[in-house]
Design an enzyme around this catalytic site. Structure first.
Site, PDB file in Angstrom:
ATOM      1  N   SER A  67      82.884  22.611 171.589  1.00  0.00           N
ATOM      2  CA  SER A  67      83.551  21.463 170.984  1.00  0.00           C
ATOM      3  C   SER A  67      84.293  20.567 171.962  1.00  0.00           C
ATOM      4  O   SER A  67      84.831  19.534 171.546  1.00  0.00           O
ATOM      5  CB  SER A  67      84.515  21.935 169.895  1.00  0.00           C
ATOM      6  OG  SER A  67      83.790  22.249 168.735  1.00  0.00           O
ATOM      7  N   THR A  87      73.624  36.985 161.045  1.00  0.00           N
ATOM      8  CA  THR A  87      73.187  38.298 161.498  1.00  0.00           C
ATOM      9  C   THR A  87      72.192  38.155 162.641  1.00  0.00           C
ATOM     10  O   THR A  87      71.601  37.093 162.853  1.00  0.00           O
ATOM     11  CB  THR A  87      72.509  39.075 160.358  1.00  0.00           C
ATOM     12  OG1 THR A  87      71.269  38.432 160.019  1.00  0.00           O
ATOM     13  CG2 THR A  87      73.412  39.143 159.130  1.00  0.00           C
ATOM     14  N   TYR A 143      88.963  21.458 159.986  1.00  0.00           N
ATOM     15  CA  TYR A 143      88.052  21.269 161.111  1.00  0.00           C
ATOM     16  C   TYR A 143      86.627  21.102 160.597  1.00  0.00           C
ATOM     17  O   TYR A 143      86.133  21.926 159.833  1.00  0.00           O
ATOM     18  CB  TYR A 143      88.129  22.462 162.052  1.00  0.00           C
ATOM     19  CG  TYR A 143      87.529  22.193 163.400  1.00  0.00           C
ATOM     20  CD1 TYR A 143      88.300  21.653 164.423  1.00  0.00           C
ATOM     21  CD2 TYR A 143      86.194  22.469 163.649  1.00  0.00           C
ATOM     22  CE1 TYR A 143      87.752  21.393 165.669  1.00  0.00           C
ATOM     23  CE2 TYR A 143      85.639  22.217 164.887  1.00  0.00           C
ATOM     24  CZ  TYR A 143      86.416  21.682 165.894  1.00  0.00           C
ATOM     25  OH  TYR A 143      85.871  21.423 167.124  1.00  0.00           O
ATOM     26  N   ASN A 192      82.733  19.929 161.832  1.00  0.00           N
ATOM     27  CA  ASN A 192      81.716  19.481 162.768  1.00  0.00           C
ATOM     28  C   ASN A 192      80.849  18.369 162.188  1.00  0.00           C
ATOM     29  O   ASN A 192      80.313  17.543 162.926  1.00  0.00           O
ATOM     30  CB  ASN A 192      80.853  20.671 163.179  1.00  0.00           C
ATOM     31  CG  ASN A 192      81.611  21.658 164.044  1.00  0.00           C
ATOM     32  OD1 ASN A 192      81.924  21.383 165.189  1.00  0.00           O
ATOM     33  ND2 ASN A 192      81.932  22.817 163.478  1.00  0.00           N
ATOM     34  N   GLY A 235      86.498  24.953 173.138  1.00  0.00           N
ATOM     35  CA  GLY A 235      85.222  25.047 172.448  1.00  0.00           C
ATOM     36  C   GLY A 235      84.716  26.470 172.398  1.00  0.00           C
ATOM     37  O   GLY A 235      84.876  27.230 173.351  1.00  0.00           O
TER      38      GLY A 235
END
Length: 391
Positions: free
Chosen positions: A87, A153, A196, A198, A341
């Site tokens: 980030s 996973t 937050y 993205n 990040g």
């Protein structure tokens, strides 16, 4: 995707053979050497495979490394190694946006719909209400698409780590969900609600492309990377990972084996987190930003207008501006600035003093979970604070 969106969430990518770390050993903190080296050794002692750090100041640079490049070969981490910066990408994107604002080509109060008409619609989402400022500040209320990526996973990643995503597809993942709150909504404490996201930075990258007619990463290269001589900085749009880099290892659960997470198609990170850089390059970028070389005073002031956030760990006490975070610092009431990040197998922390004179970047090529992950994170934060307090 971690990239600071979810503390200590386990995501990893296989690269064919899975590397297990049993029996590799852990280095203890060295009794001598510099404070930087001792702090780096302490990060290594948390159980990570490798860590590197570099400070930059008018008096010169200092570098420290511990651990290995690759657990299969045991090679040490080389000087100037590259890493995935996660980030920290957001600071580059916000800088480009603010340069365009300074040029009069767009405004922070422009709506998403002004530049991407009709894209953000449905399930209560409305791009006519979300501003560019909301996107950069994480006050849009949009759902974070990274929650829906198939990285939970090892089996998921074996099947999907090389999937390629377009920006439109990433935004589409978010729009399957209702927003967390209304854009710019005020909470009970009187502060803007913050989450937050993205997705906001994927949209910001798309807006840069619409405003300029060029890809957002091309604009970042033209406006920031090449003028500053950041010869080891790039933005990975797919499987590429330029430069000599340590392999990144990821745990899925506390105490579990570490899995090789190096190889992935990074289109899933897009303009929210696909930076590849070195500690020296990232320090140079931060010092240039705070040295007044990238933004005019008005836009730089907007970047540093912060709101409270809800981050924890080594990021506790921070406030969020526009692609930039402020952190408290024990040795100075002025604190320090940076971002940080997290991405599968790599964690980056760093910062710069408000006068731009001193910067530090630390990268850890492991993401641990549980208590070990907390120790790793806090130890990396100590590297940053000690380095910025050094005289």
């Amino acid at each position: 995707m971690s990239t600071l969106s979810r503390a200590r969430r386990g995501v990893a990518a296989g690269a064919g053979a899975v590397a297990l770390l049993a029996g590799t050993g852990v280095a203890a903190a060295s009794p001598g050497g510099t404070t930087l080296q001792r702090d780096v050794d302490a990060v290594r002692a948390a159980g990570v495979t490798g860590v590197l750090a570099e400070t930059s100041a008018p008096g010169g640079t200092e570098e420290a490394r511990a651990g290995v490049m690759d657990v299969r070969t045991g090679r040490p981490i080389p000087r100037g190694a590259s890493f995935r910066g996660g980030s920290n990408t957001k600071t580059y994107v916000a800088t480009v946006v603010l340069q365009l604002v300074g040029e009069g080509r767009m405004s922070l109060e422009d709506t998403v719909d002004r530049w991407l008409p009709g894209l953000v619609r449905g399930n209560g989402n409305d791009g006519r209400k979300i501003t560019v400022r909301n996107l950069l500040q994480h006050t849009s209320g949009l759902y974070d698409y990274t929650h829906d990526l198939p990285f939970e996973t090892r089996e998921d990643l074996d099947a999907h780590r090389f999937d390629h995503y377009t920006s439109e597809r990433l935004v589409g993942l978010a729009l399957r969900h209702r927003p967390e709150f209304e854009p710019g909504e005020t909470g009970p404490d009187g502060n803007p609600r913050w989450s937050y996201c993205n997705t906001g930075y994927v949209l910001a990258g798309m807006i840069v492309e619409r405003v300029t007619g060029h890809r957002w990463d091309e604009e970042a290269m033209r406006r920031i990377v090449r003028p500053l001589g950041l010869t080891h900085t790039a933005f990975a749009r797919g499987r590429e990972f330029p430069g000599r880099h340590p392999r990144g290892y990821q745990q899925f659960e506390a105490g579990g084996p570490l899995l090789d997470a190096t190889a992935m198609d990074y289109s899933w990170a897009s303009s929210a987190g696909n930076l590849v850089t070195t500690a020296a390059d990232h320090n140079r970028f931060l010092r240039a930003l705070f040295g007044g070389r990238l933004l005019r005073p008005a836009e730089f002031a907007e970047m540093r207008r912060t709101v409270p956030d809800d981050l924890d760990g080594s990021l506790a006490g921070s406030r969020y501006g526009l692609g930039l975070m402020w952190f408290p610092l024990g040795c100075s009431k002025a604190g320090y600035w940076g971002h940080g990040g997290d991405t599968p197998g790599y964690m980056t922390r760093g910062g710069v003093t408000p006068d731009g004179r001193r910067a530090v970047t630390v990268n850890v090529s492991t993401q641990l979970e549980g208590d070990a992950g907390d120790r790793q994170d806090l130890a990396a934060g100590t590297v940053v604070r000690d380095a910025l307090c050094a005289r």
